[in-house]
Motif scaffolding. Structure first.
Motif, short mmCIF file in Angstrom:
data_model
loop_
_atom_site.label_atom_id
_atom_site.label_comp_id
_atom_site.label_asym_id
_atom_site.label_seq_id
_atom_site.Cartn_x
_atom_site.Cartn_y
_atom_site.Cartn_z
N TRP A 15 0.84 -1.18 0.09
CA TRP A 15 -0.03 -0.07 -0.17
C TRP A 15 0.88 1.27 -0.03
O TRP A 15 1.83 1.34 0.59
N GLY A 47 0.57 -2.66 -7.94
CA GLY A 47 -0.28 -3.24 -7.09
C GLY A 47 -0.18 -4.84 -7.13
O GLY A 47 -0.72 -5.41 -6.30
N SER A 60 -4.59 -8.48 6.14
CA SER A 60 -5.02 -9.08 4.80
C SER A 60 -6.37 -8.77 4.25
O SER A 60 -6.85 -9.36 3.19
N GLY A 61 -6.91 -7.70 4.59
CA GLY A 61 -8.13 -6.93 4.02
C GLY A 61 -7.94 -6.12 3.00
O GLY A 61 -6.56 -5.88 2.55
N SER A 62 -9.05 -5.50 2.48
CA SER A 62 -8.85 -4.53 1.25
C SER A 62 -9.18 -3.18 1.87
O SER A 62 -9.10 -2.24 0.58
#
Ligand code: ATP
Ligand code: MG
Length: 305
Positions: free
Chosen positions: A56, A163, A271-273
């Protein structure tokens, strides 16, 4: 794609230059008269203060990080001059990007990330545990986290779109992409430059675990070292004073960022978005101090204020 869009929006206006591309950390410009990046003679490469972690680009910036990356790269290019030519034309850039910008020859970049590993960790260690080899380099049994590799190994990767993760490839695959002659030339340069840098960093208390180089070809057909070199962003730096082979070493520069992001305090799910939250001021300041310390330890000179 989201990373590029927001990065481009942040790219500063620079008189005489127009914005052409933004990666996670750097903004590229071409001269106002040029039509596009592919045909421009020179590029202005500007290292921003953006920082990425866990793939990120964070919403918080690290003040002076861009100047550290550019200053370190310039210093290394100079140290390595007798081993390989580089793309730097001038550090004399508009004041809007002073210290962070570099005017470079625009090169035809080779589409392979040239990674050298002198210690086993990260994706190299994962590949080794699965197959006993890294990118086709068979290694002896019994190695583990932080094992020193002697000699270092060439572990190329293909460039992933923003990404995505870069993908490790073996030498045969590198030959398919680049041809035999260029593949051998890049491998030999990568290892020679890495060994020199590992030794030099070691003398200054930094373990250079691994690093990534990017090479390009200039208008005369010569292979040239490009991009940024031997910075905390392109390399794994560990502190030699606390490094213990066999134990997972802490990242010299991003340790506080990673520790905080994965702590309950941040409330963030790796581990999420959902994008990571803003960093607390203290984490920013300690991280900034680490980047400055890397510059000062490696170059042996105070960071210009
Ligand atoms: P990422 O966000 O994964 O780092 P990136 O590597 O594409 O993506 P940056 O490193 O931020 O983005 O931007 C630098 C870009 O400039 C890279 O695409 C690199 O290959 C390119 N580059 C570096 N030196 C030169 C050069 N001399 N001529 C042309 N392109 C160059
Ligand atoms: Mg890059």
């Amino acid at each position: 794609a989201a990373a590029v869009a927001s990065a481009a929006a942040n790219a500063p206006a620079v008189p005489g230059w127009k914005h052409a591309y933004s990666g996670k950390v750097r903004d590229l410009y071409i001269r106002e008269g040029e039509s596009d990046l592919a045909s421009a003679a020179e590029v202005l490469m500007v290292a921003s203060d953006r920082i990425s972690a866990y793939d990120w680009v964070l919403s918080s910036e690290i003040p002076d990080k861009g100047r550290v990356l550019t200053g370190l790269s310039v210093w290394w290019f100079d140290q390595l001059r007798d081993l390989v030519g580089n793309h730097v034309v001038s550090v004399d850039v508009p004041e809007e990007v002073a210290g962070r910008g570099l005017i470079c020859r625009r090169l035809d970049m080779f589409e392979v990330e040239c990674v050298a590993r002198g210690y086993l960790t990260g994706s190299g260690l994962a590949d080794y545990r699965r197959t006993g080899a890294v990118c086709g380099n068979a290694l002896p049994d019994g190695l583990g986290e932080g094992s020193r590799l002697e000699p270092a190994i060439f572990t190329p990767a293909t460039k992933a779109a923003v990404g995505d993760h870069d993908e490790n490839i073996d030498f045969a695959c590198t030959v398919e992409i680049l041809g035999q002659e260029d593949a051998e030339a890049l491998r030999d340069l990568t290892l020679r430059v890495y060994e020199r840098a590992r030794e030099l960093a070691g003398e200054r208390g930094i373990v250079l675990a691994d690093t990534k180089f990017e090479f390009g070809r200039d208008a005369d057909g010569r292979i040239v070292l490009a991009d940024e070199v031997l910075t905390p962003d392109s390399s794994r730096f560990w502190d030699a004073a606390t490094f213990v082979p066999g134990e997972a070493a802490e990242s010299f520069d991003k340790q506080f960022v990673r520790d905080w992001l994965t702590s309950p305090e941040s409330g963030w799910d790796k581990s999420g978005s959902v994008p990571p939250p803003e960093l607390p001021a203290e984490v920013v300041e300690r991280t900034r101090a680490r980047y400055l310390e890397a510059f000062e330890r490696i170059t042996g000179t105070p960071f210009p204020g």
